[in-house]
Scaffold this motif. Structure first.
Motif, short mmCIF file in Angstrom:
data_model
loop_
_atom_site.label_atom_id
_atom_site.label_comp_id
_atom_site.label_asym_id
_atom_site.label_seq_id
_atom_site.Cartn_x
_atom_site.Cartn_y
_atom_site.Cartn_z
N THR A 180 64.89 37.30 60.77
CA THR A 180 65.95 36.74 61.62
C THR A 180 66.47 37.82 62.62
N LYS A 182 66.12 40.72 65.63
CA LYS A 182 66.03 40.66 66.90
C LYS A 182 64.50 41.27 67.26
N ARG A 183 64.36 42.38 66.19
CA ARG A 183 63.16 43.23 66.68
C ARG A 183 62.12 43.01 65.66
N GLU A 185 59.68 40.60 65.88
CA GLU A 185 58.55 39.78 66.47
C GLU A 185 57.06 39.76 65.61
#
Length: 266
Positions: A180, A182-183, A185
């Protein structure tokens, strides 16, 4: 309904309110939790927690961080402990080259010993790997050639290559709150590409609380947030993802009785 395939309810973080933590998990729809042993010599503490709750089970094993403290635990000891009805997995075992808290040769030795225990008992091996992908894959391939065993790459945060190798070897891959972040990906890309029947979710509580709880102490109830992001990542509903990962959980942890209300996913 959903499950938490990996948490640490014996850790001091939960000592003052363990009953409340388990109760909140139930309220969130978590029907089963597996609390993971990290020091074999503290297994009695983990087992006692599993015995205290109908919906909590446990593993028996030695974490790679602690392999230097417990270099001489034979497979026979893990196997004997696994006879308990609440013990449903071996580990967590593996390699951690990020912290290197134990000599790498002892980590590998402990890893292989616990693989032998998993193979003998038929219970899944819970694998921890961090910054050790090549050696982890090499050991898994070597040991799988000696005889099949079930296993899970827990708290997956590695490169896609290890996930691909794991799937090739018949392993499961579990995602934690890291999914979950942000970084993350690259990890979400891995999660999107894996076969649906090999996915699991976990908290690794008290660590790695998912968004929106990041920075706080994690707990099993929060596994719902990771499952939501996994569902979004794969373009399916939360309910479908919960059904799928729960079904995968009961297939892998086959010693755990499936509740009557939890049917197999199509």
């Amino acid at each position: 309904m959903i499950v938490d395939s990996h948490c640490h309810l014996d850790f001091p973080d939960f000592a003052e309110e363990r009953d409340a933590v388990v109760a909140r998990a139930r309220t969130a729809g978590v029907v089963r939790m597996v609390t993971i042993n990290t020091r074999f010599r503290q297994f009695d503490r983990v087992r006692a927690i599993a015995e205290s709750y109908d919906d909590v089970y446990c593993s028996v094993g030695t974490h790679p961080h602690n392999a230097g403290e417990e270099p001489d635990v034979p497979a026979a000891d893990y196997i004997a402990a696994a006879d308990h009805p609440k013990v449903v997995a071996i580990g967590e075992a593996g390699l951690d080259y990020h912290y290197d808290k134990a000599p790498r040769d002892l980590q590998a030795q402990s890893f292989r010993t616990q693989i032998a225990a998993a193979r003998e008992t038929g219970l899944p091996l819970v694998i921890h790997t961090r910054e050790a992908e090549a050696d982890t894959e090499a050991i898994l391939r070597d040991e799988m050639a000696k005889g099949r065993f079930d296993a899970i790459l827990h708290c997956f945060s590695s490169k896609a290559g290890l996930a691909t190798a794991g799937i090739e070897l018949g392993l499961y891959v579990s995602f934690s709150g890291i999914l979950t972040f942000k970084r993350s990906e690259e990890i979400r890309d891995v999660a999107a590409a894996l076969p649906a029947d090999r996915l699991l979710v976990e908290t690794d509580a008290p660590y790695l609380a998912p968004v929106p709880y990041r920075g706080k102490r994690n707990e099993p109830a929060y596994v719902v947030e990771t499952a939501k992001v996994l569902a979004e990542t794969r373009g399916v509903s939360y309910d479908e993802m919960a059904r799928r990962t729960t079904d995968n959980f009961f297939r892998l942890f086959s010693k755990i009785p499936r509740p009557a209300e939890v049917s197999a996913a199509p």
